[in-house]
Design a protein around this motif. Structure first.
Motif, PDB file in Angstrom:
ATOM      1  N   VAL A 206       0.834  -1.205   0.000  1.00 25.09           N
ATOM      2  CA  VAL A 206       0.000   0.000   0.000  1.00 25.09           C
ATOM      3  C   VAL A 206       0.868   1.254   0.000  1.00 25.09           C
ATOM      4  O   VAL A 206       0.631   2.204  -0.754  1.00 25.09           O
ATOM      5  CB  VAL A 206      -0.953  -0.001   1.208  1.00 25.09           C
ATOM      6  CG1 VAL A 206      -1.719   1.314   1.295  1.00 25.09           C
ATOM      7  CG2 VAL A 206      -1.926  -1.167   1.130  1.00 25.09           C
ATOM      8  N   ALA A 207       1.906   1.265   0.835  1.00 27.42           N
ATOM      9  CA  ALA A 207       2.774   2.443   0.936  1.00 27.42           C
ATOM     10  C   ALA A 207       3.543   2.684  -0.359  1.00 27.42           C
ATOM     11  O   ALA A 207       3.644   3.825  -0.832  1.00 27.42           O
ATOM     12  CB  ALA A 207       3.736   2.275   2.111  1.00 27.42           C
ATOM     13  N   ARG A 208       4.099   1.634  -0.938  1.00 29.02           N
ATOM     14  CA  ARG A 208       4.877   1.800  -2.179  1.00 29.02           C
ATOM     15  C   ARG A 208       3.972   2.157  -3.347  1.00 29.02           C
ATOM     16  O   ARG A 208       4.319   2.985  -4.194  1.00 29.02           O
ATOM     17  CB  ARG A 208       5.652   0.513  -2.482  1.00 29.02           C
ATOM     18  CG  ARG A 208       6.619   0.093  -1.405  1.00 29.02           C
ATOM     19  CD  ARG A 208       7.662   1.156  -1.115  1.00 29.02           C
ATOM     20  NE  ARG A 208       8.573   1.344  -2.242  1.00 29.02           N
ATOM     21  CZ  ARG A 208       9.563   2.238  -2.260  1.00 29.02           C
ATOM     22  NH1 ARG A 208       9.743   3.039  -1.214  1.00 29.02           N
ATOM     23  NH2 ARG A 208      10.347   2.351  -3.307  1.00 29.02           N
ATOM     24  N   PHE A 209       2.820   1.530  -3.415  1.00 31.92           N
ATOM     25  CA  PHE A 209       1.823   1.832  -4.439  1.00 31.92           C
ATOM     26  C   PHE A 209       1.443   3.309  -4.378  1.00 31.92           C
ATOM     27  O   PHE A 209       1.399   4.018  -5.388  1.00 31.92           O
ATOM     28  CB  PHE A 209       0.603   0.942  -4.200  1.00 31.92           C
ATOM     29  CG  PHE A 209      -0.558   1.158  -5.139  1.00 31.92           C
ATOM     30  CD1 PHE A 209      -0.565   0.599  -6.401  1.00 31.92           C
ATOM     31  CD2 PHE A 209      -1.663   1.900  -4.725  1.00 31.92           C
ATOM     32  CE1 PHE A 209      -1.656   0.775  -7.252  1.00 31.92           C
ATOM     33  CE2 PHE A 209      -2.749   2.080  -5.569  1.00 31.92           C
ATOM     34  CZ  PHE A 209      -2.745   1.514  -6.835  1.00 31.92           C
ATOM     35  N   HIS A 214       1.768   8.837  -6.345  1.00 27.97           N
ATOM     36  CA  HIS A 214       1.883  10.263  -6.001  1.00 27.97           C
ATOM     37  C   HIS A 214       2.739  10.989  -7.037  1.00 27.97           C
ATOM     38  O   HIS A 214       2.349  12.048  -7.554  1.00 27.97           O
ATOM     39  CB  HIS A 214       2.493  10.409  -4.611  1.00 27.97           C
ATOM     40  CG  HIS A 214       2.939  11.802  -4.282  1.00 27.97           C
ATOM     41  ND1 HIS A 214       2.055  12.809  -3.957  1.00 27.97           N
ATOM     42  CD2 HIS A 214       4.182  12.357  -4.253  1.00 27.97           C
ATOM     43  CE1 HIS A 214       2.733  13.926  -3.724  1.00 27.97           C
ATOM     44  NE2 HIS A 214       4.013  13.682  -3.898  1.00 27.97           N
ATOM     45  N   PHE A 215       3.894  10.437  -7.356  1.00 31.99           N
ATOM     46  CA  PHE A 215       4.773  11.081  -8.338  1.00 31.99           C
ATOM     47  C   PHE A 215       4.267  10.894  -9.763  1.00 31.99           C
ATOM     48  O   PHE A 215       4.493  11.740 -10.625  1.00 31.99           O
ATOM     49  CB  PHE A 215       6.193  10.535  -8.193  1.00 31.99           C
ATOM     50  CG  PHE A 215       6.865  10.988  -6.926  1.00 31.99           C
ATOM     51  CD1 PHE A 215       7.296  12.298  -6.781  1.00 31.99           C
ATOM     52  CD2 PHE A 215       7.032  10.125  -5.865  1.00 31.99           C
ATOM     53  CE1 PHE A 215       7.888  12.735  -5.612  1.00 31.99           C
ATOM     54  CE2 PHE A 215       7.631  10.540  -4.682  1.00 31.99           C
ATOM     55  CZ  PHE A 215       8.065  11.855  -4.558  1.00 31.99           C
ATOM     56  N   ASP A 223      -3.625  14.287  -5.877  1.00 32.26           N
ATOM     57  CA  ASP A 223      -2.831  14.010  -4.682  1.00 32.26           C
ATOM     58  C   ASP A 223      -3.079  12.573  -4.247  1.00 32.26           C
ATOM     59  O   ASP A 223      -4.223  12.187  -3.993  1.00 32.26           O
ATOM     60  CB  ASP A 223      -3.228  14.953  -3.543  1.00 32.26           C
ATOM     61  CG  ASP A 223      -2.939  16.415  -3.866  1.00 32.26           C
ATOM     62  OD1 ASP A 223      -1.869  16.700  -4.438  1.00 32.26           O
ATOM     63  OD2 ASP A 223      -3.794  17.275  -3.547  1.00 32.26           O
ATOM     64  N   VAL A 224      -2.008  11.789  -4.171  1.00 29.21           N
ATOM     65  CA  VAL A 224      -2.120  10.397  -3.711  1.00 29.21           C
ATOM     66  C   VAL A 224      -1.376  10.280  -2.392  1.00 29.21           C
ATOM     67  O   VAL A 224      -0.227  10.704  -2.274  1.00 29.21           O
ATOM     68  CB  VAL A 224      -1.551   9.403  -4.737  1.00 29.21           C
ATOM     69  CG1 VAL A 224      -1.737   7.969  -4.243  1.00 29.21           C
ATOM     70  CG2 VAL A 224      -2.231   9.584  -6.092  1.00 29.21           C
ATOM     71  N   PRO A 268       2.720  12.360   0.414  1.00 21.42           N
ATOM     72  CA  PRO A 268       2.447  10.978   0.004  1.00 21.42           C
ATOM     73  C   PRO A 268       2.375   9.985   1.157  1.00 21.42           C
ATOM     74  O   PRO A 268       1.795   8.923   1.012  1.00 21.42           O
ATOM     75  CB  PRO A 268       3.638  10.639  -0.912  1.00 21.42           C
ATOM     76  CG  PRO A 268       4.735  11.553  -0.463  1.00 21.42           C
ATOM     77  CD  PRO A 268       4.062  12.809  -0.010  1.00 21.42           C
ATOM     78  N   LEU A 269       2.971  10.318   2.303  1.00 25.36           N
ATOM     79  CA  LEU A 269       2.912   9.436   3.471  1.00 25.36           C
ATOM     80  C   LEU A 269       2.694  10.301   4.700  1.00 25.36           C
ATOM     81  O   LEU A 269       3.424  11.270   4.932  1.00 25.36           O
ATOM     82  CB  LEU A 269       4.207   8.642   3.632  1.00 25.36           C
ATOM     83  CG  LEU A 269       4.300   7.742   4.866  1.00 25.36           C
ATOM     84  CD1 LEU A 269       3.299   6.588   4.772  1.00 25.36           C
ATOM     85  CD2 LEU A 269       5.718   7.191   5.042  1.00 25.36           C
TER      86      LEU A 269
END
Length: 316
Positions: A206-209, A214-215, A223-224, A268-269
């Motif tokens: 989920v975090a890497r996705f 986001h980029f 905005d992701v 993003p996080l």
């Protein structure tokens, strides 16, 4: 003494970085709420809105003026949250979309996904909250997990991916939108989560996705974000023995939702709750090997307790 001066400089830089993060966090928490309806659109889609954090997030988004597409697999529970939203925000519209999230990427889900795509294509969906997630099996070794539990765990991966792929094209066309994915501090703040391996691994996805998207989409006005909380009061938190130790820092789902909505669009996080940021800070101080051993010890104890409960005879 050059080495001592270097250590002082490094320490000052580290403290300054921590202070900047704290100030930034407080600035978002205490300023006026963002008008997400004006920034992103008039509708939000949320998965897993029938209990816990998802229920509270749905109500909070409605209070922010967003109409809601509610995505879950139990029609009766979807009706319940729709009625709750109507009472909390009478002017808000809702649409229910019944979808077996654990069956995504199978032939059984094709028709339901087609209906969901048709629904969101006809609406100004500016916010997507991928909240649905599965924790079980709890406190087990990998080889002890059954095939059904493996299948259910796909909710953490495929539901997030397929629902995002269904909703984001409309955001691209309109040049605005926000995607919020509920991750977990278990994959970001601590080195491992023994006996919850599948859960932690899927939350790392989920975090890497989220960060990659986001980029990938920020130039398109989208905005992701991955939100990575520690424990939030409720059924899922109660599965962890550590949650009992950190009860003073554990918010209710309602408290989490109010703060989480304020953080939409801010990086993003993020870790919306200040108490969780404190936990994150201290987990970074403790050596990894010590955290690993502590968590393994706790979860082995929990495994033993759960096995005792499962072996009890049922009444009646």
């Amino acid at each position: 003494m050059a080495w001592f001066a270097s250590l002082v400089v490094l320490g000052a830089v580290y403290v300054a970085a921590l202070a900047f993060r704290l100030v930034r966090h407080l600035a978002v928490c205490f300023r006026g709420p963002k008008d997400i309806r004006r920034c992103y659109g008039t509708w939000a889609t949320i998965t897993g809105p029938t209990s816990g954090i998802g229920w509270s997030l749905a109500v909070e988004l409605a209070r922010s003026g967003l109409n809601l597409v509610l995505v879950g697999q139990d029609p009766a529970k979807l009706r319940d949250i729709s009625q709750t939203i109507c009472r909390a925000a009478p002017t808000v519209k809702t649409q229910d979309s019944s979808l077996g999230l654990s069956l995504l990427a199978t032939a059984h889900s094709d028709e339901a996904m087609r209906r969901l795509r048709q629904t969101v294509e006809a609406l100004d969906v500016g916010v997507l909250v991928n909240n649905a997630g599965v924790l079980e099996p709890c406190a087990v070794f990998l080889h002890e997990a059954g095939a059904e539990e493996w299948v259910d765990m796909r909710v953490n991966l495929l539901a997030l991916t397929e629902v995002t792929a269904a909703v984001i094209p409309g955001m691209v066309d309109r040049g605005r939108g926000a995607v919020v994915n509920l991750g977990s501090a278990s994959s970001e703040a601590i080195p491992s989560l023994p006996l919850y391996t599948m859960y932690a691994a899927t939350k790392r996805y989920v975090a890497r996705f989220s960060k990659s998207l986001h980029f990938e989409y920020r130039s398109k006005g989208i905005d992701v974000q991955c939100q990575a909380p520690f424990f939030v009061a409720g059924t899922m938190a109660s599965a962890f023995v550590e949650a009992r130790r950190f009860m003073p820092l554990t918010p209710t789902p309602e408290t989490y939702a109010r703060t989480a909505v304020r953080w939409i669009g801010h990086g993003p996080l993020c870790v919306p709750i200040l108490g969780h940021r404190i936990m994150w800070f201290f987990s970074g101080i403790v050596p990894d090997f010590l955290l690993d051993e502590m968590l393994l010890h706790d979860h082995l104890w929990q495994r033993k307790e759960l096995q005792s409960i499962r072996s009890l005879p049922t009444s009646g």
